[in-house]
Design a protein around this motif. Structure first.
Motif, mmCIF file in Angstrom:
data_model
loop_
_atom_site.group_PDB
_atom_site.id
_atom_site.type_symbol
_atom_site.label_atom_id
_atom_site.label_comp_id
_atom_site.label_asym_id
_atom_site.label_seq_id
_atom_site.Cartn_x
_atom_site.Cartn_y
_atom_site.Cartn_z
ATOM 1 N N VAL A 72 -2.793 -2.661 2.307
ATOM 2 C CA VAL A 72 -2.373 -2.008 1.068
ATOM 3 C C VAL A 72 -3.425 -1.003 0.621
ATOM 4 C CG1 VAL A 72 -1.974 -2.382 -1.399
ATOM 5 C CG2 VAL A 72 -0.909 -3.913 0.283
ATOM 6 N N GLU A 73 -4.671 -1.428 0.573
ATOM 7 C CA GLU A 73 -5.739 -0.544 0.105
ATOM 8 C C GLU A 73 -5.941 0.636 1.047
ATOM 9 O OE1 GLU A 73 -10.208 -0.893 -1.802
ATOM 10 O OE2 GLU A 73 -9.551 -2.426 -0.377
ATOM 11 N N GLN A 74 -5.865 0.392 2.342
ATOM 12 C CA GLN A 74 -6.047 1.485 3.301
ATOM 13 C C GLN A 74 -4.944 2.521 3.195
ATOM 14 O OE1 GLN A 74 -6.249 -0.976 6.804
ATOM 15 N NE2 GLN A 74 -8.487 -0.879 6.916
ATOM 16 N N ASN A 75 -3.701 2.094 2.941
ATOM 17 C CA ASN A 75 -2.615 3.045 2.740
ATOM 18 C C ASN A 75 -2.875 3.909 1.514
ATOM 19 O OD1 ASN A 75 0.013 3.097 4.434
ATOM 20 N ND2 ASN A 75 -0.537 0.923 4.413
ATOM 21 N N ILE A 76 -3.314 3.289 0.428
ATOM 22 C CA ILE A 76 -3.603 4.054 -0.789
ATOM 23 C C ILE A 76 -4.739 5.039 -0.544
ATOM 24 C CG2 ILE A 76 -4.342 3.914 -3.201
ATOM 25 C CD1 ILE A 76 -3.026 1.143 -3.310
ATOM 26 N N ASN A 77 -5.802 4.575 0.128
ATOM 27 C CA ASN A 77 -6.933 5.465 0.426
ATOM 28 C C ASN A 77 -6.505 6.636 1.302
ATOM 29 O OD1 ASN A 77 -8.684 3.847 -1.023
ATOM 30 N ND2 ASN A 77 -9.419 2.723 0.766
ATOM 31 N N PHE A 78 -5.607 6.355 2.274
ATOM 32 C CA PHE A 78 -5.134 7.409 3.168
ATOM 33 C C PHE A 78 -4.416 8.499 2.378
ATOM 34 C CE2 PHE A 78 -1.676 9.198 5.725
ATOM 35 C CZ PHE A 78 -2.396 9.737 6.775
ATOM 36 N N TYR A 79 -3.506 8.098 1.487
ATOM 37 C CA TYR A 79 -2.779 9.093 0.697
ATOM 38 C C TYR A 79 -3.699 9.782 -0.308
ATOM 39 C CZ TYR A 79 1.792 8.177 2.624
ATOM 40 O OH TYR A 79 2.849 8.105 3.478
ATOM 41 N N GLY A 80 -4.696 9.059 -0.798
ATOM 42 C CA GLY A 80 -5.673 9.696 -1.669
ATOM 43 C C GLY A 80 -6.406 10.812 -0.954
ATOM 44 N N GLY A 81 -6.716 10.592 0.343
ATOM 45 C CA GLY A 81 -7.360 11.633 1.135
ATOM 46 C C GLY A 81 -6.445 12.817 1.368
ATOM 47 N N ILE A 82 -5.160 12.533 1.609
ATOM 48 C CA ILE A 82 -4.192 13.626 1.804
ATOM 49 C C ILE A 82 -4.116 14.504 0.563
ATOM 50 C CG2 ILE A 82 -1.715 14.122 1.988
ATOM 51 C CD1 ILE A 82 -1.460 11.818 3.901
ATOM 52 N N TYR A 83 -4.114 13.874 -0.606
ATOM 53 C CA TYR A 83 -3.995 14.624 -1.860
ATOM 54 C C TYR A 83 -5.334 15.146 -2.362
ATOM 55 C CZ TYR A 83 0.749 12.775 -2.114
ATOM 56 O OH TYR A 83 2.063 12.453 -1.853
ATOM 57 N N ARG A 122 -6.980 5.658 -9.980
ATOM 58 C CA ARG A 122 -5.560 5.697 -9.628
ATOM 59 C C ARG A 122 -5.169 4.516 -8.741
ATOM 60 N NH1 ARG A 122 -2.177 7.323 -12.456
ATOM 61 N NH2 ARG A 122 -0.749 7.815 -10.725
ATOM 62 N N LYS A 123 -6.091 4.088 -7.873
ATOM 63 C CA LYS A 123 -5.828 2.934 -7.023
ATOM 64 C C LYS A 123 -5.636 1.678 -7.876
ATOM 65 C CE LYS A 123 -8.650 2.402 -3.630
ATOM 66 N NZ LYS A 123 -9.878 1.992 -2.877
ATOM 67 N N ALA A 124 -6.478 1.523 -8.857
ATOM 68 C CA ALA A 124 -6.348 0.360 -9.750
ATOM 69 C C ALA A 124 -5.003 0.399 -10.480
ATOM 70 C CB ALA A 124 -7.507 0.345 -10.748
ATOM 71 N N TRP A 125 -4.571 1.589 -10.886
ATOM 72 C CA TRP A 125 -3.287 1.726 -11.567
ATOM 73 C C TRP A 125 -2.136 1.362 -10.644
ATOM 74 C CZ3 TRP A 125 1.124 4.577 -10.735
ATOM 75 C CH2 TRP A 125 2.049 4.616 -11.788
ATOM 76 N N VAL A 126 -2.189 1.866 -9.397
ATOM 77 C CA VAL A 126 -1.120 1.572 -8.435
ATOM 78 C C VAL A 126 -1.036 0.079 -8.156
ATOM 79 C CG1 VAL A 126 -0.411 1.855 -6.033
ATOM 80 C CG2 VAL A 126 -1.163 3.845 -7.342
ATOM 81 N N LEU A 127 -2.167 -0.560 -7.944
ATOM 82 C CA LEU A 127 -2.177 -1.989 -7.649
ATOM 83 C C LEU A 127 -1.579 -2.794 -8.797
ATOM 84 C CD1 LEU A 127 -5.710 -2.265 -6.020
ATOM 85 C CD2 LEU A 127 -3.512 -2.513 -4.856
ATOM 86 N N GLU A 128 -1.909 -2.418 -10.034
ATOM 87 C CA GLU A 128 -1.360 -3.130 -11.189
ATOM 88 C C GLU A 128 0.131 -2.849 -11.346
ATOM 89 O OE1 GLU A 128 -2.034 -3.530 -16.040
ATOM 90 O OE2 GLU A 128 -3.273 -2.171 -14.843
ATOM 91 N N GLY A 149 -4.854 -8.459 -5.807
ATOM 92 C CA GLY A 149 -5.093 -9.664 -5.008
ATOM 93 C C GLY A 149 -4.527 -9.569 -3.607
ATOM 94 N N LYS A 150 -3.729 -8.523 -3.345
ATOM 95 C CA LYS A 150 -3.139 -8.329 -2.018
ATOM 96 C C LYS A 150 -3.658 -7.051 -1.364
ATOM 97 C CE LYS A 150 1.180 -10.729 -3.149
ATOM 98 N NZ LYS A 150 0.909 -11.875 -2.243
ATOM 99 N N GLU A 151 -4.820 -6.595 -1.800
ATOM 100 C CA GLU A 151 -5.347 -5.331 -1.302
ATOM 101 C C GLU A 151 -5.569 -5.327 0.204
ATOM 102 O OE1 GLU A 151 -6.474 -7.053 -3.805
ATOM 103 O OE2 GLU A 151 -6.879 -5.807 -5.557
ATOM 104 N N LEU A 166 4.707 -0.059 -3.427
ATOM 105 C CA LEU A 166 3.527 0.565 -2.827
ATOM 106 C C LEU A 166 3.826 2.005 -2.428
ATOM 107 C CD1 LEU A 166 0.674 0.520 -1.684
ATOM 108 C CD2 LEU A 166 1.591 -0.517 0.416
ATOM 109 N N ALA A 167 5.013 2.229 -1.832
ATOM 110 C CA ALA A 167 5.410 3.586 -1.462
ATOM 111 C C ALA A 167 5.512 4.477 -2.692
ATOM 112 C CB ALA A 167 6.741 3.559 -0.724
ATOM 113 N N LEU A 168 6.044 3.919 -3.773
ATOM 114 C CA LEU A 168 6.138 4.669 -5.027
ATOM 115 C C LEU A 168 4.754 5.037 -5.535
ATOM 116 C CD1 LEU A 168 7.654 5.722 -7.519
ATOM 117 C CD2 LEU A 168 7.606 3.396 -8.419
ATOM 118 N N GLY A 169 3.838 4.056 -5.518
ATOM 119 C CA GLY A 169 2.484 4.319 -5.990
ATOM 120 C C GLY A 169 1.793 5.400 -5.182
#
Length: 386
Positions: free
Chosen positions: A278-289, A299-305, A311-313, A328-331
């Motif tokens: 989960v965390e790696q997917n978010i980091n990957f898209y963060g790098g793209i953007y 923003r990662k903390a917001w998406v997870l919440e 707890g599932k990072e 997760l895809a939405l986030g």
């Protein structure tokens, strides 16, 4: 265009219509154009994909290309031959994998391949069969009945039967529908190897993520061709063949990077990476953007919440339920807080509770300035604005 002079074309479809008769609620038969004035060209050595919803005309088009159905009007040339007058010659040069995998459940893997070899009147096909069994990794299971195979193995067997006579091109009608993600991935690896061997591949699929693997894509709706190009135009991923699209005041044709920076896109099959957490997917898209570390952390903390994934990072994406995958895809799609978000069937295949939660989020988000905008791609010389 003179089709016989175009040696680079595997398929030429010119102004084809197919009229069928359907029974509607009034219990009367009505003539309906399943395919309406379709024209397209498929080049040798490419993966060409027909994309569209159910009832769009994909299967009818493929069946006409294979000679299973005759067109009501228009002409179809396959490998330089006219389907109306040289159908039998064409059939010897093509393979067809139908939507329902036409295998015989009471025959073994070996027996199914033998049966299709005999249909094609092959004399010495033993070495070819061994090659295909090894290629599909079916050799250890060759004595197993087809009805006892998993969905992925049935799919591989059906493809082996399609390739037994060494066709120059193959037609695949939604070959991965109903198949698990791992088998889908393996199937595409096999198709890539088949393509490298020089076989032209034409397939139909309702999945946009599969279309991205193709050389070119034809979008079909109600039997009509909407557009045909490389899979890089929608939401700035594809460049228009003609005309323009204005998204948020920016031209898709002249400045696609600026468009992508100001939109979010949640694809039909949630384009996340199965082998990443989960965390790696978010980091990957963060790098793209291009999000800087401090903003990405917030923003990662917001998406997870928002997604209920605290707890599932470290959980792999493949191990999430459908609802969590969706959130997760939405986030990831709105990680960079875009003013416009595109959703492609975001609740398809999702349970009712997750679907309701998604719509509740959507309406609640309206008050925060988030709102969905729609963009419909059309063949037009005029600009379309969003």
């Amino acid at each position: 265009m003179n089709p016989s002079d175009n040696n680079g074309s595997a398929v030429i479809v010119q102004d084809v219509r197919k009229v069928v008769r359907k029974v509607f609620v009034d219990e009367r038969q009505h003539a309906v154009a399943a395919v309406d004035r379709l024209s397209l060209e498929i080049r040798r050595g490419e993966i060409f994909t027909l994309v569209g919803p159910d009832g769009a005309g994909k299967t009818t088009t493929i069946r006409m290309m294979c000679g299973v159905l005759p067109p009501t009007e228009g002409t179809i040339r396959i490998l330089g031959k006219d389907m109306r007058t040289e159908r039998e010659a064409v059939k010897r040069s093509i393979g067809y994998l139908s939507q329902r995998f036409s295998l015989y459940g009471d025959l073994t893997i070996d027996e199914n391949i033998d049966f299709f070899a005999e249909i094609h009147r092959l004399q010495d096909f033993r070495s070819r069969k061994e090659e295909l069994l090894d290629f599909m990794r079916l050799t250890p299971f060759r004595g197993r009945l087809a009805e006892r195979l998993s969905g992925g193995m049935k799919q591989k067997l059906a493809l082996a039967c399609t390739l037994i006579h060494t066709p120059q091109m193959i037609f695949l009608d939604e070959p991965t529908t109903g198949v698990d993600p791992v088998s889908r991935r393996d199937f595409w690896k096999i198709l890539s190897a088949v393509l490298k061997s020089g076989v032209t591949i034409v397939m139909a699929t309702p999945y946009l993520d599969e279309a991205e693997r193709s050389t070119r894509v034809a979008l079909i709706q109600q039997g009509r061709l909407l557009m045909c190009d490389t899979p890089r135009m929608l939401c700035g991923l594809l460049e228009p063949s003609s005309g323009d699209a204005i998204v948020g005041g920016v031209s898709v044709r002249t400045d696609p990077d600026a468009v992508k920076a100001n939109i979010g896109y949640m694809s039909q099959r949630f384009s996340l990476y199965e082998d990443l957490t989960v965390e790696q997917n978010i980091n990957f898209y963060g790098g793209i953007y291009g999000l800087e570390s401090d903003r990405l952390r917030k923003r990662k903390a917001w998406v997870l919440e928002m997604a209920g994934l605290v707890g599932k990072e470290q959980t792999l994406r493949r191990n999430l339920s459908g609802g969590w995958k969706q959130r997760l895809a939405l986030g990831c799609a709105i990680l960079h807080e875009p003013p416009i978000v595109f959703f492609d069937e975001p609740t398809g295949g999702i349970d009712p509770v997750s679907r309701r939660n998604f719509w509740e989020w959507r309406f609640c988000s309206k008050s925060r300035g988030w709102w969905r905008r729609r963009f419909s791609a059309r063949r037009s010389t005029s600009a379309q604005r969003v």
